[in-house]
Design an enzyme around this catalytic site. Structure first.
Site, PDB file in Angstrom:
ATOM      1  N   GLY A  69      19.731 -16.479  25.955  1.00 54.30           N
ATOM      2  CA  GLY A  69      18.862 -16.075  24.861  1.00 54.30           C
ATOM      3  C   GLY A  69      18.429 -14.625  24.890  1.00 54.30           C
ATOM      4  N   GLU A 108      22.441 -18.078  31.520  1.00 58.38           N
ATOM      5  CA  GLU A 108      23.528 -18.376  30.582  1.00 58.38           C
ATOM      6  C   GLU A 108      23.555 -17.418  29.387  1.00 58.38           C
ATOM      7  OE1 GLU A 108      23.389 -23.228  31.197  1.00 58.38           O
ATOM      8  OE2 GLU A 108      22.192 -22.293  29.637  1.00 58.38           O
ATOM      9  N   ARG A 152      25.184 -14.343  23.549  1.00 57.07           N
ATOM     10  CA  ARG A 152      25.071 -13.225  22.626  1.00 57.07           C
ATOM     11  C   ARG A 152      25.072 -11.865  23.335  1.00 57.07           C
ATOM     12  NH1 ARG A 152      22.305 -13.977  17.864  1.00 57.07           N
ATOM     13  NH2 ARG A 152      21.525 -15.875  18.824  1.00 57.07           N
ATOM     14  N   ARG A 209      25.933 -15.773   9.565  1.00 52.89           N
ATOM     15  CA  ARG A 209      24.558 -15.594  10.046  1.00 52.89           C
ATOM     16  C   ARG A 209      23.579 -15.063   9.000  1.00 52.89           C
ATOM     17  NH1 ARG A 209      23.218 -12.636  13.649  1.00 52.89           N
ATOM     18  NH2 ARG A 209      21.636 -13.933  14.627  1.00 52.89           N
ATOM     19  N   CYS A 268      32.496 -17.693  -3.014  1.00 59.95           N
ATOM     20  CA  CYS A 268      31.863 -18.149  -4.245  1.00 59.95           C
ATOM     21  C   CYS A 268      30.509 -18.785  -3.977  1.00 59.95           C
ATOM     22  CB  CYS A 268      32.780 -19.123  -4.963  1.00 59.95           C
ATOM     23  SG  CYS A 268      34.258 -18.282  -5.509  1.00 59.95           S
ATOM     24  N   TYR A 325      28.662 -15.217  17.610  1.00 61.89           N
ATOM     25  CA  TYR A 325      28.434 -16.189  16.537  1.00 61.89           C
ATOM     26  C   TYR A 325      28.983 -15.701  15.197  1.00 61.89           C
ATOM     27  CZ  TYR A 325      25.449 -17.851  20.266  1.00 61.89           C
ATOM     28  OH  TYR A 325      24.994 -18.259  21.494  1.00 61.89           O
TER      29      TYR A 325
HETATM   30  C1  LIG Z   1      23.382 -21.105  22.998  1.00 63.58           C
HETATM   31  C2  LIG Z   1      22.996 -21.330  24.395  1.00 63.58           C
HETATM   32  C3  LIG Z   1      23.010 -20.273  25.301  1.00 63.58           C
HETATM   33  C4  LIG Z   1      23.300 -18.853  24.891  1.00 63.58           C
HETATM   34  O1  LIG Z   1      22.354 -18.332  24.039  1.00 63.58           O
HETATM   35  P1  LIG Z   1      22.451 -16.781  23.636  1.00 63.58           P
HETATM   36  O2  LIG Z   1      21.321 -16.580  22.711  1.00 63.58           O
HETATM   37  O3  LIG Z   1      23.768 -16.588  22.977  1.00 63.58           O
HETATM   38  O4  LIG Z   1      22.337 -16.004  24.899  1.00 63.58           O
HETATM   39  C5  LIG Z   1      22.741 -20.543  26.620  1.00 63.58           C
HETATM   40  N1  LIG Z   1      22.459 -21.809  27.035  1.00 63.58           N
HETATM   41  C6  LIG Z   1      22.426 -22.844  26.183  1.00 63.58           C
HETATM   42  C7  LIG Z   1      22.134 -24.179  26.700  1.00 63.58           C
HETATM   43  C8  LIG Z   1      22.684 -22.640  24.845  1.00 63.58           C
HETATM   44  O5  LIG Z   1      22.628 -23.676  24.000  1.00 63.58           O
END
Ligand SMILES: *Cc1c(COP(=O)(O)O)cnc(C)c1O
Length: 436
Positions: free
Chosen positions: A250, A292, A295, A332, A363, A392
């Site tokens: 995130g 994790e 983005r 997005r 469209c 994304y």
């Molecule tokens: C989508 C997601 C991420 C990555 O989120 P980003 O905003 O792209 O960094 C990491 N862990 C889980 C479980 C997710 O669903």
């Protein structure tokens, strides 16, 4: 608005955008538009920004690329070389990772509705970690591992009730979420007990993911406190000590000049400090820390190139400039109201003389890429570069209106490599059968 440039991108003396030492106009000529261009030097830099910081801090860790942000064989292969692990959320992503040569032990399987067949495949392929999200899959996985007499490492995804103050659609950490086991109502503890009943499930630790496009570390700090509260509780009640604390992804990126994310190393430093502090305070053994990022690994490294076609100028109301892509390659803006930056890649030094709405060719009235964008007077065949489209974008692309999905190229040091082919006109009808 000045062009926002990332990584190796620059504007040359002729006013042409160069990415990885390659002119955008040449990329458009060679591969057509719409086109996704990735600056691979920047992808590697981002990956190492996370990974090296953990190494410098001497903390056991795993940096796991959330591959839903941009999935392709080439990105798995590139990031495997950088030492990252991979989060997959479907049999399709798992398959792509495996055929790319990813080490199954470095794969983590996520998702809120993994099917029996997906779980079976994950076990058979010896995926390193399955993050359990609900009771249904917990029971399925128990049965599968018992049948196979095979040990499977798992984590429990919990919703610690942390609000990361971002957009509702991409907020997944709070209690009112479809993901994970709720803590307050006792679901998480119940799941813990159910996992312990199985001799084939090995509980490695816990996971949370508090949201997306997060700009500071307050949310992660809160999450760390909550997660350690849970772990302390499990230690007291069950004498359980976690090996891994997974704090999810995130981390924010810059879409427009209003976004101010931290550098990767700062996120890691502050998160690790907090985990250490909490563990010290509570006298809890320091677990491995997993994160994790999705983005933040690929977004700023990606640029979409479009060719300008038609315009519609409504005196005193609005001027529309239409490009040859749109919501089919970047949903997005329509889905989340996401803001982006763009400029003319073939005339980036020209004066910005008008304010336009950049629209696509789909469209839908909602097929707007950017509202109120300052541009030079755009004419047919001008080349638009829309920046920060690496996450994304392609992975959420569709064939709406039977348009063909764009090609994807990697650029670095003046070299170009096609990594995903453009769909052909035949591709769009390939699953259709004639009426009998
Ligand atoms: C989508 C997601 C991420 C990555 O989120 P980003 O905003 O792209 O960094 C990491 N862990 C889980 C479980 C997710 O669903």
């Amino acid at each position: 608005m000045k062009p926002l440039l990332f990584g190796t991108s620059k504007i040359n003396d002729q006013g042409i955008l160069e990415i990885g030492g390659v002119q955008a106009t040449d990329l458009a000529k060679d591969f057509g538009t719409p086109l996704f261009v990735y600056d691979t030097a920047l992808i590697k830099k981002q990956a190492q920004g996370f990974k090296q910081t953990f190494e410098e801090l001497g903390v056991k860790h795993r940096v796991i690329y959330a591959s839903k942000a941009f999935t392709s064989k080439a990105i798995y292969q590139l990031l495997q070389k950088e030492g990252l692990g991979f989060d997959v959320v479907s049999d399709g992503e798992l398959h792509t990772a495996l055929v790319s040569g990813v080490n199954p032990d470095m794969i983590e399987f996520h998702g809120n509705n993994k099917s029996y067949s997906e779980l079976l495949t994950a076990v058979e392929e010896k995926v390193g970690m399955i993050v359990l999200d609900n009771f249904h899959e917990l029971e399925l996985l128990k049965a599968i591992t018992k049948e196979k007499k095979q040990i499977q490492k798992v984590m429990l995804r919990v919703t610690p009730g942390v609000d990361a103050h971002t957009h509702d659609y991409i907020l997944t950490g709070q209690e009112d979420s479809k993901f994970g086991f709720d803590v307050k109502s006792g679901q998480a503890a119940n799941a813990f007990e159910k996992v312990q009943e199985s001799q084939y499930l090995h509980l490695s630790g816990i996971h949370c993911h508090i949201g997306s496009q997060i700009f500071d570390t307050t949310g992660f700090s809160f999450a760390t406190e909550k997660m350690l509260e849970i772990l302390m509780d499990w230690q007291k009640k069950y004498d359980y000590v976690a090996e891994i604390l997974n704090l999810g992804g995130g981390f924010g990126v810059t879409y427009t000049s209003e976004d101010h994310p931290l550098p990767a190393k700062d996120y890691v430093k502050q998160m690790v400090e907090k985990v250490k502090e909490e563990c010290d305070r509570l006298d809890y053994p320091l677990p491995e820390v997993w994160i994790e990022p999705g983005r933040s690994i690929v977004a700023e490294a990606g640029t979409s190139l479009y060719t300008v076609g038609s315009r519609k100028d409504v005196e005193g109301v609005r001027n529309f400039v239409a490009v040859d892509g749109g919501m089919g390659d970047n949903i997005r803006p329509a889905l989340y109201g996401s803001k982006y930056n763009a400029f003319l890649a073939n005339r980036a030094l020209d004066e910005l003389t008008e304010i336009v709405t950049l629209v696509g060719k789909y469209c839908e009235s909602g097929d707007k890429l950017i509202e109120d964008l300052k541009l030079p007077k755009a004419k047919p065949n001008d080349l638009v570069a829309m920046t920060t489209t690496g996450a994304y974008g392609y992975s959420m692309a569709s064939n709406y209106n039977r348009n063909q999905k764009p090609a994807v190229v990697f650029v670095e040091n003046g070299k170009t490599q096609l990594v995903v082919k453009r769909e052909t006109i035949e591709d769009v009808a390939r699953f259709d059968l004639d009426l009998k």
